[in-house]
Design an enzyme around this catalytic site. Sequence first.
Site, PDB file in Angstrom:
ATOM      1  N   HIS A 136       0.620  -1.106   0.100  1.00  0.00           N
ATOM      2  CA  HIS A 136      -0.096   0.072  -0.052  1.00  0.00           C
ATOM      3  C   HIS A 136       0.909   1.255  -0.042  1.00  0.00           C
ATOM      4  O   HIS A 136       0.394   2.253   0.058  1.00  0.00           O
ATOM      5  CB  HIS A 136      -0.882   0.114   1.348  1.00  0.00           C
ATOM      6  N   ARG A 174     -17.405  -7.654   1.103  1.00  0.00           N
ATOM      7  CA  ARG A 174     -18.698  -7.158   1.326  1.00  0.00           C
ATOM      8  C   ARG A 174     -19.825  -7.202   0.258  1.00  0.00           C
ATOM      9  O   ARG A 174     -20.689  -8.040   0.316  1.00  0.00           O
ATOM     10  CB  ARG A 174     -18.435  -5.766   1.730  1.00  0.00           C
ATOM     11  N   TYR A 215     -10.491  -0.005 -10.362  1.00  0.00           N
ATOM     12  CA  TYR A 215     -11.703  -1.060 -10.046  1.00  0.00           C
ATOM     13  C   TYR A 215     -12.844  -0.950 -11.101  1.00  0.00           C
ATOM     14  O   TYR A 215     -13.431  -1.787 -11.400  1.00  0.00           O
ATOM     15  CB  TYR A 215     -11.976  -0.538  -8.689  1.00  0.00           C
TER      16      TYR A 215
HETATM   17  P1  A3P Z   1     -16.690  -3.337  -0.884  1.00  0.00           P
HETATM   18  O1  A3P Z   1     -16.608  -3.106   0.779  1.00  0.00           O
HETATM   19  O2  A3P Z   1     -17.366  -2.137  -1.490  1.00  0.00           O
HETATM   20  O3  A3P Z   1     -17.605  -4.528  -1.043  1.00  0.00           O
HETATM   21  P2  A3P Z   1      -9.435  -4.759  -0.559  1.00  0.00           P
HETATM   22  O4  A3P Z   1      -9.310  -5.978  -1.417  1.00  0.00           O
HETATM   23  O5  A3P Z   1      -8.415  -3.542  -1.481  1.00  0.00           O
HETATM   24  O6  A3P Z   1      -9.438  -4.495   0.694  1.00  0.00           O
HETATM   25  O7  A3P Z   1     -11.027  -3.985  -1.147  1.00  0.00           O
HETATM   26  C1  A3P Z   1     -12.183  -4.492  -0.624  1.00  0.00           C
HETATM   27  C2  A3P Z   1     -13.337  -4.328  -1.451  1.00  0.00           C
HETATM   28  O8  A3P Z   1     -13.165  -5.070  -2.810  1.00  0.00           O
HETATM   29  C3  A3P Z   1     -14.592  -4.610  -0.939  1.00  0.00           C
HETATM   30  O9  A3P Z   1     -15.372  -3.569  -1.510  1.00  0.00           O
HETATM   31  C4  A3P Z   1     -14.671  -5.943  -1.486  1.00  0.00           C
HETATM   32  O10 A3P Z   1     -16.092  -6.239  -1.113  1.00  0.00           O
HETATM   33  C5  A3P Z   1     -14.332  -5.898  -2.821  1.00  0.00           C
HETATM   34  N1  A3P Z   1     -13.947  -7.208  -3.501  1.00  0.00           N
HETATM   35  C6  A3P Z   1     -13.183  -8.168  -2.969  1.00  0.00           C
HETATM   36  N2  A3P Z   1     -13.113  -9.252  -3.758  1.00  0.00           N
HETATM   37  C7  A3P Z   1     -13.586  -8.654  -4.770  1.00  0.00           C
HETATM   38  C8  A3P Z   1     -13.767  -9.392  -6.153  1.00  0.00           C
HETATM   39  N3  A3P Z   1     -13.422 -10.858  -6.404  1.00  0.00           N
HETATM   40  N4  A3P Z   1     -14.269  -8.716  -7.247  1.00  0.00           N
HETATM   41  C9  A3P Z   1     -14.656  -7.473  -7.044  1.00  0.00           C
HETATM   42  N5  A3P Z   1     -14.630  -7.024  -5.467  1.00  0.00           N
HETATM   43  C10 A3P Z   1     -14.270  -7.670  -4.792  1.00  0.00           C
END
Ligand code: A3P
Length: 339
Positions: free
Chosen positions: A151, A305, A239
Amino acid sequence: MAAENSQNSNVPKYLRKVELTQENKQLIATLPCDTFWQPLTIHQYNGFWHTTKQLQGILNSQKHFIARDSDIIIVTLPKSGTTWLKALAYAILNRKIHYPNPNLHKNQCHPHPLVTANPHDLVPFLDINLYIHKNIPDLCSFPSPRLFASHMPYISLPESVKQSTCKIVYLCRNPKDMFTSLWHFIRKLLPQAQEPRSVEESFERFCEGRSACGPFWDHILGYHKQSLERPNKVMFLTYEELKSEPVRVLKDLAEFIGHGFTEEEESGNVINDIMKLCSFENLSNLEVNKTGKLLTGEENNIYFRRGDIGDGENFLTFDMIEKLNAITQEKLGLHGVNF
Ligand code: A3P
């Protein structure tokens, strides 16, 4: 001391205080600090805010990480889709040994690693993982090309990452959805008895840049600039484009990391198989991600989520949306970064 230890054992592993090296302690003591979400202190280093743990990881990796030309480093701001990109990059790189569609390769004796492990355990972070507790972690078990994540803002990357020809894949997300995702994530991360900071206060801090790895906009600009100056070194993704044009992005990504798809693979549906394997629906419904924990102690399910676009518009007030849109337009508009 015993009381301190027993107190510590009630705190989840990932929230426990880190033992700082003497050198890092001295440096960190000189930096401006603030609280992020109790009990997390953040420090301003190179213009960006980091938790104490992450900063120790950044400082240690700056001193000790030696990038190989073949390394691939995924960089994101938290909650920008890191888990998804880790899964995709892992699946692309390992598709010859772990076929993404098990139904087509029934003689594959082990399930795909993404079916039995969370992407964060397969692709560790340099800063918030490998270099926190050890100056020199054992990286021997990582076959080349090594796949890591971070990060860190561009300015703080280890010099060898900047100087080598290793590849950086940067992924960002619109700030309304990212902030919303972060607020919910922190709420799940905190011990149950602890209230998270209110949405309003968290939002103001986010806008001021006092958030995990913030300022959000500066983090993005650092990598965006590099992607323009060194397009073979830094790939810049959002994204939103990954959601709207997954096939195009996956092809570009595979090409960029030196593992482009062959015509035979394309016609054999490999890209679709990888997309399916790494989809939110598939990953979030796997047993390992519903009930398992990361090696670092967090529950795997907190990384999944809703996984869609636009939740920020439901969660934030009209005024918040206006404010965030205005800041984003002012800071990123001229640079052509659109979500
Ligand atoms: P939301 O909280 O909006 O649902 P990170 O992976 O950087 O921690 O980000 C988490 C976010 O990415 C969360 O967003 C999560 O639900 C979403 N996420 C995790 N896996 C994913 C996937 N395979 N495809 C799309 N979004 C995903």
